[in-house]
Scaffold this active site. Structure first.
Site, short mmCIF file in Angstrom:
data_model
loop_
_atom_site.label_atom_id
_atom_site.label_comp_id
_atom_site.label_asym_id
_atom_site.label_seq_id
_atom_site.Cartn_x
_atom_site.Cartn_y
_atom_site.Cartn_z
N HIS A 46 23.09 -56.19 33.74
CA HIS A 46 22.08 -57.02 33.93
C HIS A 46 21.37 -57.23 32.41
CE1 HIS A 46 21.82 -58.23 38.34
NE2 HIS A 46 22.01 -56.79 38.43
N SER A 84 23.64 -56.58 46.19
CA SER A 84 24.19 -55.36 46.51
C SER A 84 24.36 -55.02 47.71
CB SER A 84 23.67 -54.28 45.63
OG SER A 84 24.19 -54.55 44.22
MG MG Z 1 24.28 -50.24 44.03
ZN ZN Z 2 22.80 -55.79 40.23
#
Ligand code: MG
Ligand code: ZN
Length: 357
Positions: free
Chosen positions: A247, A72
């Site tokens: 996830h 990210s």
């Molecule tokens: Mg984020």
């Molecule tokens: Zn992630």
């Protein structure tokens, strides 16, 4: 098999007459979301999303500078600065040179700016619009970087990175001295009428664990406060926890988090349709989980999600746009090009395109 009991109704938008150029830009980032997640949420919501109002759609590649699968930090840095960097890096290039980000550029042009997240405000996605650090885990350094900005509104958790620091400095006092209303919860937010807002909460739970309508409420308040600026505003809103559910390969929570994001998007689109001068761009930083759909029923909202990994993947993510200049976001391009398109769209003036370097 998952049956969603929390589907929401879709906003009916006013017939909108968009001006040629946007005055405001709202960037909505649904962390970890690909077409599988959107499909699952749409089935669970009985075949409709507020996202459906965005008619201009593109596809975006997400690779990092050093690895095909991005994290990210690198992904948000590419969107925020237009430069691909190493995984883990925030607002710096692969040689760790600081990069100007979109929020800074627009702040310099006189726009008010804001960030809303449902995670620590020092996490990678919001941090890429503030900080210049080699490593995303440097939360205290990232909190320190907020002090070098003139950001008008930010809200998330991560309070400890500001007030309970190794250097012993209480940054909340510095924020107050800089003119910020420092809030610990959203309770007092509706009473803030002028000045800057620093929302520093101790926690921000999942939407099914007590977060309630936090994202939608704070986003509405952010717009209310930021739109007071004469020169327009830039707001980034993140659906931070969709990624975490993916996830975990948890279809139910992924759907709930994404529907929460879509509800918030409904408020944003309603404002943009009424306002006529606000460009809304909705995207993701990368796909998480390799999510797909094995079965579904739009009548009942039943959906069977499946995942191929617990990690991020390298599939392209969609970009959706609504409002003036929305047509600039169609096509297939890299996340660095999203930055260029965002910058050009918002910096376009009635006198013509402002030259952007
Ligand atoms: Mg984020
Ligand atoms: Zn992630």
């Amino acid at each position: 098999m998952y049956y969603n009991e929390h589907f929401h109704t879709i906003k009916t938008l006013a017939n909108s007459n968009f001006s040629h150029n946007p005055k405001n830009l709202i960037l909505m980032i649904a962390d970890g979301v690909g077409l599988g997640h959107i499909s699952a949420a749409r089935i669970a919501n009985k075949g409709k999303l507020n996202l459906d109002h965005c008619k201009y759609i593109g596809l975006m590649g997400t690779r990092a500078s050093n690895e095909f699968i991005t994290d990210s930090a690198a992904a948000a840095t590419a969107i925020a600065t237009g430069v691909k960097t190493k995984n883990g890096a925030v607002g710096v290039d692969p040689q760790y040179k600081p990069l100007p980000n979109l929020r800074e550029i627009l702040e310099q042009r006189g726009l008010k700016t804001g960030l809303v997240a449902c995670c620590s405000i020092t996490e990678a996605t919001p941090a890429a619009f503030i900080a210049h650090q080699q490593e995303r885990m440097l939360h205290e350094a990232i909190a320190g970087d907020f002090m070098d900005t003139e950001i008008d509104f930010f809200f998330g958790n991560g309070r400890e990175h500001f007030i309970d620091r190794e250097d012993g400095i209480d940054l909340s006092l510095r924020l107050a001295a800089k003119g910020y209303e420092v809030l610990e919860s959203i309770e007092d937010l509706p009473y803030v009428n002028h000045g800057k807002v620093a929302g520093l909460m101790t926690e921000c739970p999942g939407v099914d664990r007590g977060r309630g309508d936090y994202l939608e409420s704070v986003t509405k308040e952010a717009i209310r406060i930021l739109k007071k600026g004469e020169n327009g505003f830039f707001l980034m809103v993140e659906g931070s926890q969709i990624d975490w559910a993916a996830h975990d390969n948890d279809t139910a929570t992924t759907v709930k988090e994404l529907l929460d994001f879509d509800k918030c998007l409904g408020e944003v689109l309603e404002f943009a349709a009424r306002d006529g001068e606000t460009l809304v761009v909705v995207t993701s930083d990368h796909e998480t989980g390799g999510m797909t759909i094995h079965d579904g029923d739009e009548k009942s909202g039943k959906v069977e999600g499946a995942f191929t990994t617990v990690m991020h993947t390298g599939v392209m993510v969609p970009v959706f746009a609504f409002g003036p200049q929305a047509e600039q976001f169609i096509g297939i391009y890299e996340n660095t090009d999203l930055f260029q398109r965002l910058k050009k769209s918002i910096l376009q003036t009635e006198k013509g395109l402002v030259s952007v370097s």
